[in-house]
Design a protein around this motif. Sequence first.
Motif, PDB file in Angstrom:
ATOM      1  N   VAL A  92      -8.313  -5.794   4.141  1.00 24.08           N
ATOM      2  CA  VAL A  92      -7.243  -5.180   3.364  1.00 24.08           C
ATOM      3  C   VAL A  92      -6.173  -6.217   3.039  1.00 24.08           C
ATOM      4  N   ALA A 118       2.488  -2.783   2.640  1.00 23.89           N
ATOM      5  CA  ALA A 118       1.617  -2.016   3.531  1.00 23.89           C
ATOM      6  C   ALA A 118       2.428  -0.985   4.316  1.00 23.89           C
ATOM      7  N   ILE A 123      -0.253   1.697   5.438  1.00 22.63           N
ATOM      8  CA  ILE A 123      -1.566   1.117   5.733  1.00 22.63           C
ATOM      9  C   ILE A 123      -1.434  -0.126   6.597  1.00 22.63           C
ATOM     10  N   PHE A 126      -4.184  -1.012   9.027  1.00 26.84           N
ATOM     11  CA  PHE A 126      -5.548  -1.282   8.536  1.00 26.84           C
ATOM     12  C   PHE A 126      -5.715  -2.686   7.979  1.00 26.84           C
ATOM     13  N   LEU A 134     -12.680   2.217   5.620  1.00 31.18           N
ATOM     14  CA  LEU A 134     -11.550   3.090   5.299  1.00 31.18           C
ATOM     15  C   LEU A 134     -12.021   4.362   4.601  1.00 31.18           C
ATOM     16  N   GLN A 138      -7.393   6.157   2.003  1.00 30.57           N
ATOM     17  CA  GLN A 138      -6.870   4.860   2.459  1.00 30.57           C
ATOM     18  C   GLN A 138      -7.211   3.761   1.462  1.00 30.57           C
ATOM     19  N   ARG A 139      -8.443   3.807   0.934  1.00 32.32           N
ATOM     20  CA  ARG A 139      -8.833   2.806  -0.065  1.00 32.32           C
ATOM     21  C   ARG A 139      -7.929   2.892  -1.278  1.00 32.32           C
ATOM     22  N   ARG A 141      -4.908   3.809  -1.327  1.00 36.58           N
ATOM     23  CA  ARG A 141      -3.633   3.191  -0.988  1.00 36.58           C
ATOM     24  C   ARG A 141      -3.712   1.670  -1.056  1.00 36.58           C
ATOM     25  N   VAL A 142      -4.843   1.132  -0.571  1.00 38.39           N
ATOM     26  CA  VAL A 142      -5.001  -0.318  -0.617  1.00 38.39           C
ATOM     27  C   VAL A 142      -5.007  -0.798  -2.075  1.00 38.39           C
TER      28      VAL A 142
END
Lengths: 364, 305
Positions: A92, A118, A123, A126, A134, A138-139, A141-142
Amino acid sequence: MAEVVLKNVGKKFGDVVAVDDFSLTIRHGEFMVFVGPSGCGKTTTLRMIAGLEDITSGEIFIDDRKVNHVPPKDRDIAMVFQNYALYPHMSVYQNMAFGLKLKKVPKDEIDRRVGETAAMLGILDFLKRKPKELSGGQRQRVALGRAIVRTPKVYLFDEPLSNLDAKLRVQMRLELKKLHEQIGTTSIYVTHDQIEAMTMGDRIVVMKDGRVQQVGEPLEIYMHPVNRFVAGFIGSPTMNFIEGVRVEKEGEDLFVITEGLRLPVAAEKREALAPYAGREITLGVRPEDLSETEFPDAPGAFTAFVEVVQPVGNQIYVDVRVGGRDLLASISPQSRVKTKQDILLKARLENLHFFDADTEEAIG
Amino acid sequence: MRSGNAGGGALKAPPVGLLQRKGVLGFLFTLPADIILLLLLAYPFVLGIWLSFTNTIIGRSGSFVGLENYIDLFHSDVFWLTAFNTVLYTVVAVFFKLILGFGLAIVLNKDFKGKGLIRAIVLLPWIVPTALSTIAFWWIFDSNFSCISWLLMHLGLMSHPIDFLGSPVNARISVIIVNIWRGIPFFTIGLMAGLQTINQTLYEAADIDGATPWVKFKSITLPLIMPLLAVITTFSIIWTFADFQLIWIMTRGGPDNATHIFGTFSFQRAIAGGHLGEGAAISAFIFPVLFISVVITSKFLKREA
């Protein structure tokens, strides 16, 4: 922050016109949503702004700089893709730092910016994980984080929420909107979901077949759609359309008349509709503009036969038949409505929409 | 058929018979494959190892001589030359096959007119039987009738034909070139399939991130294709190291053993020369190298996954 201007932008794939004569000014800090059905050219337009697609005709400006031939990396934009496009073999942290590293940002500065972003997106825990470890949210968000750390002039979102489940989508919608209010960067957001468009956009561009149909604030488009397509696309449940409705003049008053239905035209629409007297038009009524009434003589009241009752909690959707046509009404949950019975409905006359039968343009 | 057993017995667990035991049933299912593997792979392999410890010659069963064959080989100059040739042949050929095959895969992966036809043509060296294509090369490299020599001489660049297969260095270069020619399609087709699985939006994201073509190759293409590249390279090492027909047809290991590799040398001793024991000992040297390369690759793959 930046202003994005499109002047008569067009895109052809061979002989197929994907985008035709698209002109628009997106203001500093505005959250602009492109919405329309699949294949309407909204994503192509976004990709032209990003520089991932050549521009066949017209000009695009970002902050007064013409970018037609500027490569994506020099346009000072960041894009969030529908499938996130995270580099699968990078953590990440590495995903978020990749663009900064290529820009030769010093290492401690990268650490600081990635850390801050982050933290803002929740996140931080992570950072060392790979994307495949993830969840979808979550992905997402990344992918957002990767765009945010670069502090670009413009954010481009290509249906970023469409791979999430319904509940998460509503949640991320809210977070994105909050994020935009916090950061304030000009954003262009592509979606086929009209609810997303309505809830998120400062302004909305409704597109169809490569052409802009209407540009405006969400409620303005909802209240005053310029044509039948926009009226049907924006709003849920969909607007009822009744074709072959006759306009008749009786003294000073105008009526729209069809089998089982005789509705007086509200005063403010009278002037625009007057030239149509004696002709047929298409009438549009939103389900939420139909309500149950006790007064058969009230203006706009009519009798309908109930086919199906669908309670959704805050409303009851009632499928009714009037003069051989199906209509959907969205009425109060307190109603005692039953199937296979008559119901007395009343249309909110000032909210009726009229469309030219041939051009499908709104009248008035 | 327990459906007929209605009533109280329905919930009772069935007795665990021999067939229900996981290990037994699994073993039975794989048994046909096991038998085929034993007959076709393990038996010849073990027999070969056994032969290498005997002084068997064709037409007469030999007797156990321990490590004598191996010791003889260690004292043979031809054996060490063969070992050198094999390693040289493998390293150089695989290196160029990888570089050229990968390059071709990247080029062919682009969108261009007639790419279907070009891709099909690229496959040709791979699908033409080696025996056939090698004979064509034999002619191309002929000391008198070589078309390359003919062309160069007519262009006035040379005064006499090149002796492609007659001198040790030329012969080595020639067989390696033919091996590269034949092996490129394997890399190209395999890697092209791998390239097509890489999500195109990754490159678009990288474009926006500011990646140059080289950075995109180094940071996206290469890491994502690495597992496949490792497998393909291992296969190529195995096939090249254990090659036989290409060299046998072109040079028979000559001139002066300069192009002998384990496969041809073993064949020459065992079948042509009749010394089965010694030939088996030579081919036994192929095994450890292949084993090591497979172990390295599978280690590498596990780390990636």
